[in-house]
Scaffold this motif. Structure first.
Motif, PDB file in Angstrom:
ATOM      1  N   GLU A 113       0.833  -1.203   0.000  1.00  0.00           N
ATOM      2  CA  GLU A 113       0.000   0.000   0.000  1.00  0.00           C
ATOM      3  C   GLU A 113       0.868   1.252   0.000  1.00  0.00           C
ATOM      4  O   GLU A 113       1.969   1.256   0.561  1.00  0.00           O
ATOM      5  N   GLN A 114       0.359   2.323  -0.625  1.00  0.00           N
ATOM      6  CA  GLN A 114       1.066   3.594  -0.626  1.00  0.00           C
ATOM      7  C   GLN A 114       0.615   4.414   0.582  1.00  0.00           C
ATOM      8  O   GLN A 114      -0.470   4.993   0.577  1.00  0.00           O
ATOM      9  N   LEU A 115       1.440   4.441   1.610  1.00  0.00           N
ATOM     10  CA  LEU A 115       1.068   5.076   2.878  1.00  0.00           C
ATOM     11  C   LEU A 115       1.649   6.484   2.956  1.00  0.00           C
ATOM     12  O   LEU A 115       2.647   6.736   3.642  1.00  0.00           O
ATOM     13  N   THR A 116       1.020   7.402   2.257  1.00  0.00           N
ATOM     14  CA  THR A 116       1.388   8.802   2.372  1.00  0.00           C
ATOM     15  C   THR A 116       0.851   9.357   3.687  1.00  0.00           C
ATOM     16  O   THR A 116      -0.085   8.805   4.283  1.00  0.00           O
ATOM     17  N   ASN A 117       1.426  10.451   4.149  1.00  0.00           N
ATOM     18  CA  ASN A 117       1.062  10.976   5.468  1.00  0.00           C
ATOM     19  C   ASN A 117      -0.414  11.331   5.592  1.00  0.00           C
ATOM     20  O   ASN A 117      -0.982  11.266   6.684  1.00  0.00           O
ATOM     21  N   ASP A 118      -1.034  11.720   4.481  1.00  0.00           N
ATOM     22  CA  ASP A 118      -2.450  12.101   4.566  1.00  0.00           C
ATOM     23  C   ASP A 118      -3.361  10.908   4.835  1.00  0.00           C
ATOM     24  O   ASP A 118      -4.535  11.074   5.155  1.00  0.00           O
ATOM     25  N   ARG A 119      -2.821   9.702   4.758  1.00  0.00           N
ATOM     26  CA  ARG A 119      -3.599   8.498   5.063  1.00  0.00           C
ATOM     27  C   ARG A 119      -3.396   8.027   6.497  1.00  0.00           C
ATOM     28  O   ARG A 119      -4.068   7.093   6.945  1.00  0.00           O
ATOM     29  N   LEU A 120      -2.475   8.654   7.223  1.00  0.00           N
ATOM     30  CA  LEU A 120      -2.101   8.161   8.546  1.00  0.00           C
ATOM     31  C   LEU A 120      -2.917   8.824   9.641  1.00  0.00           C
ATOM     32  O   LEU A 120      -3.333   9.975   9.503  1.00  0.00           O
ATOM     33  N   ILE A 121      -3.101   8.091  10.739  1.00  0.00           N
ATOM     34  CA  ILE A 121      -3.865   8.623  11.869  1.00  0.00           C
ATOM     35  C   ILE A 121      -3.032   8.518  13.140  1.00  0.00           C
ATOM     36  O   ILE A 121      -2.124   7.683  13.246  1.00  0.00           O
ATOM     37  N   ALA A 122      -3.361   9.356  14.119  1.00  0.00           N
ATOM     38  CA  ALA A 122      -2.583   9.409  15.361  1.00  0.00           C
ATOM     39  C   ALA A 122      -2.629   8.088  16.121  1.00  0.00           C
ATOM     40  O   ALA A 122      -1.623   7.656  16.699  1.00  0.00           O
ATOM     41  N   ALA A 123      -3.784   7.445  16.148  1.00  0.00           N
ATOM     42  CA  ALA A 123      -3.935   6.201  16.908  1.00  0.00           C
ATOM     43  C   ALA A 123      -3.234   5.018  16.256  1.00  0.00           C
ATOM     44  O   ALA A 123      -2.996   3.995  16.898  1.00  0.00           O
ATOM     45  N   GLY A 124      -2.900   5.156  14.977  1.00  0.00           N
ATOM     46  CA  GLY A 124      -2.225   4.087  14.266  1.00  0.00           C
ATOM     47  C   GLY A 124      -3.173   3.080  13.651  1.00  0.00           C
ATOM     48  O   GLY A 124      -4.312   2.905  14.106  1.00  0.00           O
ATOM     49  N   LYS A 125      -2.699   2.423  12.618  1.00  0.00           N
ATOM     50  CA  LYS A 125      -3.479   1.388  11.940  1.00  0.00           C
ATOM     51  C   LYS A 125      -2.550   0.249  11.559  1.00  0.00           C
ATOM     52  O   LYS A 125      -1.395   0.467  11.210  1.00  0.00           O
ATOM     53  N   LYS A 126      -3.073  -0.981  11.642  1.00  0.00           N
ATOM     54  CA  LYS A 126      -2.276  -2.154  11.298  1.00  0.00           C
ATOM     55  C   LYS A 126      -2.252  -2.381   9.789  1.00  0.00           C
ATOM     56  O   LYS A 126      -3.257  -2.192   9.097  1.00  0.00           O
ATOM     57  N   TYR A 127      -1.087  -2.806   9.308  1.00  0.00           N
ATOM     58  CA  TYR A 127      -0.912  -3.172   7.909  1.00  0.00           C
ATOM     59  C   TYR A 127      -0.077  -4.445   7.835  1.00  0.00           C
ATOM     60  O   TYR A 127       0.602  -4.810   8.797  1.00  0.00           O
ATOM     61  N   LYS A 128      -0.116  -5.100   6.685  1.00  0.00           N
ATOM     62  CA  LYS A 128       0.696  -6.297   6.470  1.00  0.00           C
ATOM     63  C   LYS A 128       1.932  -5.932   5.655  1.00  0.00           C
ATOM     64  O   LYS A 128       1.847  -5.178   4.691  1.00  0.00           O
ATOM     65  N   ASN A 129       3.075  -6.488   6.045  1.00  0.00           N
ATOM     66  CA  ASN A 129       4.265  -6.315   5.221  1.00  0.00           C
ATOM     67  C   ASN A 129       4.374  -7.469   4.233  1.00  0.00           C
ATOM     68  O   ASN A 129       3.547  -8.392   4.243  1.00  0.00           O
ATOM     69  N   ASN A 130       5.388  -7.433   3.389  1.00  0.00           N
ATOM     70  CA  ASN A 130       5.521  -8.435   2.333  1.00  0.00           C
ATOM     71  C   ASN A 130       5.959  -9.802   2.846  1.00  0.00           C
ATOM     72  O   ASN A 130       5.998 -10.766   2.075  1.00  0.00           O
ATOM     73  N   LYS A 131       6.310  -9.888   4.131  1.00  0.00           N
ATOM     74  CA  LYS A 131       6.618 -11.191   4.723  1.00  0.00           C
ATOM     75  C   LYS A 131       5.383 -11.833   5.341  1.00  0.00           C
ATOM     76  O   LYS A 131       5.445 -12.952   5.853  1.00  0.00           O
ATOM     77  N   GLY A 132       4.261 -11.093   5.316  1.00  0.00           N
ATOM     78  CA  GLY A 132       3.036 -11.605   5.906  1.00  0.00           C
ATOM     79  C   GLY A 132       2.877 -11.223   7.360  1.00  0.00           C
ATOM     80  O   GLY A 132       1.884 -11.591   8.000  1.00  0.00           O
ATOM     81  N   GLY A 133       3.854 -10.482   7.911  1.00  0.00           N
ATOM     82  CA  GLY A 133       3.754 -10.014   9.280  1.00  0.00           C
ATOM     83  C   GLY A 133       2.997  -8.704   9.360  1.00  0.00           C
ATOM     84  O   GLY A 133       2.598  -8.128   8.343  1.00  0.00           O
ATOM     85  N   ASN A 134       2.813  -8.215  10.586  1.00  0.00           N
ATOM     86  CA  ASN A 134       2.047  -6.987  10.794  1.00  0.00           C
ATOM     87  C   ASN A 134       2.920  -5.872  11.355  1.00  0.00           C
ATOM     88  O   ASN A 134       3.884  -6.123  12.085  1.00  0.00           O
ATOM     89  N   PHE A 135       2.562  -4.660  11.009  1.00  0.00           N
ATOM     90  CA  PHE A 135       3.160  -3.481  11.617  1.00  0.00           C
ATOM     91  C   PHE A 135       2.072  -2.430  11.754  1.00  0.00           C
ATOM     92  O   PHE A 135       0.995  -2.533  11.149  1.00  0.00           O
ATOM     93  N   ILE A 136       2.344  -1.442  12.582  1.00  0.00           N
ATOM     94  CA  ILE A 136       1.437  -0.307  12.757  1.00  0.00           C
ATOM     95  C   ILE A 136       2.179   0.950  12.353  1.00  0.00           C
ATOM     96  O   ILE A 136       3.347   1.125  12.700  1.00  0.00           O
ATOM     97  N   ILE A 137       1.512   1.819  11.626  1.00  0.00           N
ATOM     98  CA  ILE A 137       2.095   3.119  11.344  1.00  0.00           C
ATOM     99  C   ILE A 137       1.150   4.179  11.901  1.00  0.00           C
ATOM    100  O   ILE A 137      -0.063   4.112  11.706  1.00  0.00           O
ATOM    101  N   SER A 138       1.720   5.106  12.657  1.00  0.00           N
ATOM    102  CA  SER A 138       0.933   6.146  13.312  1.00  0.00           C
ATOM    103  C   SER A 138       1.559   7.508  13.049  1.00  0.00           C
ATOM    104  O   SER A 138       2.751   7.615  12.749  1.00  0.00           O
ATOM    105  N   TYR A 139       0.732   8.551  13.190  1.00  0.00           N
ATOM    106  CA  TYR A 139       1.165   9.929  12.938  1.00  0.00           C
ATOM    107  C   TYR A 139       0.811  10.725  14.181  1.00  0.00           C
ATOM    108  O   TYR A 139      -0.300  11.218  14.326  1.00  0.00           O
TER     109      TYR A 139
END
Length: 228
Positions: A128-154
C-alpha cells in the motif's frame, strides 16, 4: 560503513529551521514541502548527498532485491547505513560470547547472510502507498511483504528535539513505525507497545513520493531487521 554523515540536519524531516538547510526543504514532523520526487525509490536513495544509504544499497545490489524496493505502488520503510552499523555491532556482541576475538561486519553479511537480507527486506515493504495524509494518530495495522504486521501512526510530539516549541500553537507530528513481534487485536494503544509485543521506531524523514512508491526513512537508532 563507508561514510559518516557530517551534516545530518538536511536529511531529517523532523528537524525545524536549521540554518544549513534550504528554507523550503521540509515541514516540521517530516512532511516534505514538495513530496513529489521525479526518480525511483532506489535512485532517490542513491542520490542522497551524504551517502546515508550507500551500504544499504550495496547490500540491496548484492542480494539482487533492487526490484523489491522499486516495485510500483509500495511503501518502503528504508533503513540507513547507521541501522546496518547497529546490526553488525549487535551481531559482534553475540558472536564474541563464543569467540571474544571474532567480529561481525558488513563483509560478514555479504558472505553469510545475503539470502537472509533478501528475505528480511520484505519486513520493511508493504503493497500500500502510505502517504502521510492516510495516517492517523492512533495508528493502523498493515501487512508487510513477509506476511507479518506493523502499525504506522502519525502522532503529536512535545519533544523539543523533534520540533516542539511551547511558544507555538502548532504541535508537530511525527510518523512512527511499530513492528509487531506478536499478534495483537484490532483495538490497541500504540504508545503502550513495547518488546516482546513489538518495537516502535521513529521515522526521521517521511512522505517522500517517488515515481515508484512512498519512502519513510527510519531513525538512525534502529537496528536492522530488529535483531535482538
Amino acid at each position: 560503513m563507508k561514510k559518516i554523515i557530517v551534516n545530518i540536519a538536511c536529511l531529517l524531516g523532523i528537524i525545524v529551521a536549521i540554518s544549513s538547510c534550504k528554507k523550503n526543504d521540509y515541514f516540521v514532523g517530516g512532511d516534505l514541502h514538495n513530496p513529489k520526487i521525479n526518480m525511483t525509490t532506489y535512485d532517490w536513495m542513491k542520490s542522497n548527498k551524504y551517502g546515508v544509504f550507500d551500504t544499504v544499497l550495496m547490500l540491496i545490489d548484492k542480494a539482487g532485491v533492487k526490484d523489491k524496493i522499486n516495485a510500483q505502488g509500495i511503501t518502503f520503510f528504508a533503513p540507513t547505513d547507521y541501522d546496518v552499523y547497529n546490526y553488525v555491532q549487535a551481531r559482534t556482541k553475540q558472536v564474541q560470547k563464543v569467540d571474544p576475538k571474532k567480529m561481525w561486519t558488513v563483509d560478514s553479511i555479504m558472505k553469510y547472510e545475503l539470502g537472509r537480507f533478501a528475505d528480511s527486506i520484505d519486513m520493511y515493504i508493504t503493497k500500500e502507498q502510505l502517504t502521510n495524509d492516510r495516517l492517523i494518530a492512533a495508528g493502523k495495522k498493515y501487512k508487510n511483504n513477509k506476511g507479518g504486521n506493523f502499525i504506522i501512526s502519525y502522532e503529536e510530539t512535545r519533544d523539543p528535539a523533534l520540533g516542539y516549541n511551547e511558544n507555538s500553537t502548532v504541535i508537530p507530528r511525527v510518523v512512527l513505525f511499530t513492528y509487531l513481534y506478536q499478534t495483537i487485536g484490532d483495538v490497541f494503544d500504540v504508545k503502550s507497545i513495547v518488546p516482546p509485543v513489538g518495537s516502535r521506531t521513529l521515522v526521521q524523514t517521511s512522505n517522500a513520493q517517488t515515481t515508484t512508491g512512498v519512502v519513510h526513512v527510519l531513525s538512525n537508532s534502529h537496528v536492522l531487521f530488529y535483531y535482538r
